[in-house]
Design a protein around this motif. Structure first.
Motif, PDB file in Angstrom:
ATOM      1  N   LEU A  17       0.818  -1.215   0.000  1.00 61.38           N
ATOM      2  CA  LEU A  17       0.000   0.000   0.000  1.00 61.38           C
ATOM      3  C   LEU A  17       0.851   1.264   0.000  1.00 61.38           C
ATOM      4  CD1 LEU A  17      -2.969  -0.837   2.383  1.00 61.38           C
ATOM      5  CD2 LEU A  17      -3.021  -0.557  -0.091  1.00 61.38           C
ATOM      6  N   VAL A  18       1.943   1.260   0.734  1.00 61.43           N
ATOM      7  CA  VAL A  18       2.845   2.419   0.743  1.00 61.43           C
ATOM      8  C   VAL A  18       3.438   2.609  -0.655  1.00 61.43           C
ATOM      9  CG1 VAL A  18       5.020   3.334   1.645  1.00 61.43           C
ATOM     10  CG2 VAL A  18       3.371   2.287   3.200  1.00 61.43           C
ATOM     11  N   GLY A  19       3.901   1.538  -1.265  1.00 61.49           N
ATOM     12  CA  GLY A  19       4.472   1.627  -2.600  1.00 61.49           C
ATOM     13  C   GLY A  19       3.457   2.069  -3.638  1.00 61.49           C
ATOM     14  N   TYR A  20       2.255   1.545  -3.559  1.00 64.83           N
ATOM     15  CA  TYR A  20       1.210   1.919  -4.506  1.00 64.83           C
ATOM     16  C   TYR A  20       0.821   3.386  -4.326  1.00 64.83           C
ATOM     17  CZ  TYR A  20      -3.026   1.699  -7.315  1.00 64.83           C
ATOM     18  OH  TYR A  20      -3.991   1.923  -8.250  1.00 64.83           O
ATOM     19  N   GLY A  51      -4.799  16.243 -11.531  1.00 59.27           N
ATOM     20  CA  GLY A  51      -4.071  15.444 -10.556  1.00 59.27           C
ATOM     21  C   GLY A  51      -4.960  14.481  -9.789  1.00 59.27           C
ATOM     22  N   LEU A  52      -6.205  14.871  -9.564  1.00 58.26           N
ATOM     23  CA  LEU A  52      -7.136  14.032  -8.804  1.00 58.26           C
ATOM     24  C   LEU A  52      -7.952  13.093  -9.684  1.00 58.26           C
ATOM     25  CD1 LEU A  52      -8.499  16.703  -6.298  1.00 58.26           C
ATOM     26  CD2 LEU A  52      -6.861  14.860  -5.821  1.00 58.26           C
ATOM     27  N   LYS A  53      -7.974  13.338 -10.987  1.00 55.81           N
ATOM     28  CA  LYS A  53      -8.858  12.612 -11.903  1.00 55.81           C
ATOM     29  C   LYS A  53      -8.665  11.094 -11.858  1.00 55.81           C
ATOM     30  CE  LYS A  53      -7.961  12.333 -16.201  1.00 55.81           C
ATOM     31  NZ  LYS A  53      -7.638  12.509 -17.585  1.00 55.81           N
ATOM     32  N   ASP A  54      -7.427  10.624 -11.867  1.00 57.08           N
ATOM     33  CA  ASP A  54      -7.166   9.188 -11.943  1.00 57.08           C
ATOM     34  C   ASP A  54      -7.080   8.504 -10.586  1.00 57.08           C
ATOM     35  OD1 ASP A  54      -7.172   9.255 -14.696  1.00 57.08           O
ATOM     36  OD2 ASP A  54      -5.016   9.608 -14.836  1.00 57.08           O
ATOM     37  N   LEU A  55      -7.214   9.253  -9.499  1.00 64.01           N
ATOM     38  CA  LEU A  55      -7.178   8.641  -8.168  1.00 64.01           C
ATOM     39  C   LEU A  55      -8.543   8.074  -7.824  1.00 64.01           C
ATOM     40  CD1 LEU A  55      -5.195  11.304  -6.108  1.00 64.01           C
ATOM     41  CD2 LEU A  55      -4.335   9.175  -7.077  1.00 64.01           C
ATOM     42  N   ILE A  80      -0.427  12.506  -0.685  1.00 65.32           N
ATOM     43  CA  ILE A  80      -1.502  11.532  -0.494  1.00 65.32           C
ATOM     44  C   ILE A  80      -1.257  10.787   0.813  1.00 65.32           C
ATOM     45  CG2 ILE A  80      -2.690   9.512  -1.436  1.00 65.32           C
ATOM     46  CD1 ILE A  80      -1.741  10.319  -4.192  1.00 65.32           C
ATOM     47  N   GLU A  81      -2.306  10.679   1.619  1.00 67.76           N
ATOM     48  CA  GLU A  81      -2.206   9.938   2.876  1.00 67.76           C
ATOM     49  C   GLU A  81      -2.137   8.440   2.595  1.00 67.76           C
ATOM     50  OE1 GLU A  81      -5.609  11.110   5.129  1.00 67.76           O
ATOM     51  OE2 GLU A  81      -4.749  13.057   5.633  1.00 67.76           O
ATOM     52  N   VAL A  82      -1.313   7.740   3.355  1.00 68.83           N
ATOM     53  CA  VAL A  82      -1.158   6.288   3.197  1.00 68.83           C
ATOM     54  C   VAL A  82      -2.218   5.583   4.043  1.00 68.83           C
ATOM     55  CG1 VAL A  82       0.392   4.329   3.529  1.00 68.83           C
ATOM     56  CG2 VAL A  82       1.315   6.545   2.822  1.00 68.83           C
ATOM     57  N   PRO A  83      -3.069   4.764   3.410  1.00 68.45           N
ATOM     58  CA  PRO A  83      -4.098   4.055   4.178  1.00 68.45           C
ATOM     59  C   PRO A  83      -3.504   2.927   5.019  1.00 68.45           C
ATOM     60  CG  PRO A  83      -4.187   3.399   1.887  1.00 68.45           C
ATOM     61  CD  PRO A  83      -3.152   4.480   1.985  1.00 68.45           C
TER      62      PRO A  83
END
Length: 108
Positions: A17-20, A51-55, A80-83
């Motif tokens: 998740l951190v890497g992604y 920047g937000l479109k593909d998230l 971006i916060e890491v879940p």
């Protein structure tokens, strides 16, 4: 032995998740700066939107896109916060950062 295997899998999943998230931040910064180089009018709004479109929604909630221009150069910074374990739920108190820059395109 089973708890050790489960803990190992949880730690590995969190590292994925951190890497992604890091990959998403870099891509979002690239997309934002690309939109910002050719933007006419409100460059910040178009840059942030790109920047937000593909998230996905799980990462959009904790994302911050900031763009700037000066001297013929456009930059984009994405945080971006890491879940924690499941995207869209709780996040770690630190963010992953992505940065990109490009020369402004001449518009005629």
């Amino acid at each position: 032995m089973t708890p050790t295997i489960v803990i190992t899998l949880v730690v590995l999943w969190q590292l994925v998740l951190v890497g992604y998230t890091w990959t998403l931040a870099g891509n979002a910064a690239d997309e934002a700066v690309r939109a910002g180089t050719a933007a006419e009018g409100d460059m910040q709004a178009r840059c942030a939107e790109a920047g937000l479109k593909d998230l996905s929604g799980a990462w959009q909630g904790g994302a911050d896109v900031r763009c700037g221009a000066g001297g013929g150069f456009v930059t984009a910074d994405v945080r971006i916060e890491v879940p924690i374990l499941f995207p869209g739920t709780v996040s770690f108190p630190f963010t992953v950062k992505g940065h990109a820059g490009a020369v402004e395109e001449a518009t005629h």
